[in-house]
Design a protein around this motif. Sequence first.
Motif, mmCIF file in Angstrom:
data_model
loop_
_atom_site.group_PDB
_atom_site.id
_atom_site.type_symbol
_atom_site.label_atom_id
_atom_site.label_comp_id
_atom_site.label_asym_id
_atom_site.label_seq_id
_atom_site.Cartn_x
_atom_site.Cartn_y
_atom_site.Cartn_z
ATOM 1 N N GLU A 46 55.779 26.651 77.980
ATOM 2 C CA GLU A 46 56.620 26.587 76.781
ATOM 3 C C GLU A 46 55.837 27.137 75.595
ATOM 4 O O GLU A 46 54.695 26.686 75.335
ATOM 5 N N ASP A 47 56.397 28.083 74.892
ATOM 6 C CA ASP A 47 55.726 28.748 73.763
ATOM 7 C C ASP A 47 54.383 29.328 74.181
ATOM 8 O O ASP A 47 53.398 29.300 73.418
ATOM 9 N N ARG B 19 45.996 14.743 65.817
ATOM 10 C CA ARG B 19 46.368 15.532 66.986
ATOM 11 C C ARG B 19 46.003 14.814 68.284
ATOM 12 O O ARG B 19 46.670 14.989 69.313
ATOM 13 N N VAL C 41 52.091 18.782 65.544
ATOM 14 C CA VAL C 41 51.837 20.213 65.398
ATOM 15 C C VAL C 41 52.454 20.934 66.586
ATOM 16 O O VAL C 41 52.847 20.319 67.580
ATOM 17 N N SER C 42 52.526 22.263 66.501
ATOM 18 C CA SER C 42 53.118 23.064 67.567
ATOM 19 C C SER C 42 52.241 23.027 68.810
ATOM 20 O O SER C 42 51.047 22.703 68.752
ATOM 21 N N LEU C 43 52.846 23.381 69.940
ATOM 22 C CA LEU C 43 52.103 23.361 71.199
ATOM 23 C C LEU C 43 50.913 24.319 71.204
ATOM 24 O O LEU C 43 49.834 23.951 71.693
#
Length: 592
Positions: free
Chosen positions: A356-357, A473, A493-495
Amino acid sequence: MNLFQTSPIRQQLLDHADQLEQDQPAEAAELRNLVSLIPGGLEGIAMAASLLKALAPDEVAPVGKPLSLAARKQVVRLQRLVEEAETAKLNTLADARRTELRLEAVEVKAAQDVSRCIAALNVLKGRLQSTSPMAPVVAPSHHTPVASSLALLSDTPTPEPGVDMSVTVADAVEWFISQLPEDKKSSYPLTLGKFLVPMLGGRPMGSIRQRDIADLLRKVQTLPTGWSYLVEKGQPLSELFGQPGEERISPATYSRKYKTNIKHFFDTIKCDKSEWCQHTFDFGIKYTGSREAGAKKQRPMKLAELKQLFEGQEAQRFAQDVRFAPNYWLQLVGLFTGARINEVCQLNPLVDIHEEDGVWIFHVTEDSEAAEDIKKSVKNTPSQRKVPIHRELIRLVFLQYVKWLQRHNIKQLFPRWAAKNGRAGEAAGDWFCDHIRNLGLRDETPGKCLLGFHAFRHTLIRFARESDIQKGRLVQIVGHAEEDDHDGYGDGVSLPVLEEELAKLRYEGLELVEQTHDYSKAPDFTATDKPRRKPGRVSSISAEQIMEAQRLRDVGLPAKEIGLRLGLSLSVIRDNTVTPENKRRRRGKMRA
């Protein structure tokens, strides 16, 4: 011998009932029932005498009239008799209990009519029979007929207006569990079905009082760990309370499981089924058991322990033999995710491990498809998370193992271990507990234990801090719910950012054994390793353990203590060792 049954006072009471028969047949029947409930012995005679004097101080006196002086003297005499009969118990009670009993004695002496007299006497008697303190209960001030006296002498409290006394606790538990969502039912069959129902199940819901709740919560604190297993094997629950030498349930288990679940049950009944029970109960009973809070809290693994676990002979065997691929990867996934045992074992390779991403992730969730016999669950909302797969796992070709499982349509990341009661991690957790014990790594130091898979969680947090991973995190990675768990929250936060942060994690000085599995020849991993029925014991024994167990037997150590020392089940000890007595018998037979 029942002194009351042969006493003249009993016959006088029955004669009085006969006198009431013509004008007041209902009252006469109630009086006869009341006589049948009076206990034997001196206590019963005294109670009957006080009742007779109250009913007919001048041989004829209507029910409900004030007690005569003679009747009041009888009441005081009865109160003294009861106190004298319980002197031994009174001498062992705390000052608070003595104060309560004095207050009850005052109530008895202050009673001005038949109903209040009997009510106060029974409250006093209840106090003497109970071992748990509770606030004094004042007998009702209104005048009531013999029927109320009958109810006060019986075990079941007087029904309250609007309460359905036909519904038992067992009925209510069955209804309550049926209303729970499927994913929330896991602990209730134990706390309610196996504990509450055997204790109070036959009682009407409307008859439960605060004293019952207090007794219940105090008793559960004296149960040994694994008590439900003993009940399944046929041992009565009543025999398990306060057994000497047995480890008790912990403060956390008492508070989070038993007290919380039982409170939830009674609160729900009061709210949704008030016609069954209208009482609000106090669940503030503190833990007074023998276990100290945090005594079994686990600690991070030391580098030397990690090296033995991941570089030793067993690690080499797991890496070289494809049959042990689940054993090899289970430990590594724990080391690089810090996830709970059930979280990793319920992962479905078909839907929970994907890219993912641009980042390969473990999706820890209870909402995706599960393998057969597994009911997915997470501890709380923050536990539902997406955790990047650490670069070291990818370097060790973990994704090849995942793809092999996907090709064979296997819906469980570690298919060797079968689920129990819908939980995927129990058998795997048992195996790992045995594994570190067999390696000599088990540490039972109070508050600093090394007992099982949860130690990986503490280990990752410690090494993550040393690797300068940001606190917020780290929370997102391990799915902690409270700031106190490791001193900090942070924004999600984003992956890709989270993956970069997790890549900082290093276990300096640890050389991981690389696997040499050929998944084209991998066997069909079947769930052959099932959970142990009793936690903390292994069911197999090595030659060295047999020798040590026999040595301890020869010096007269009981099998149970040998099992505790070596971490072996009682049946394994008995099957593989011989008592000194049996040795002597065998020698005698050989000589003969």
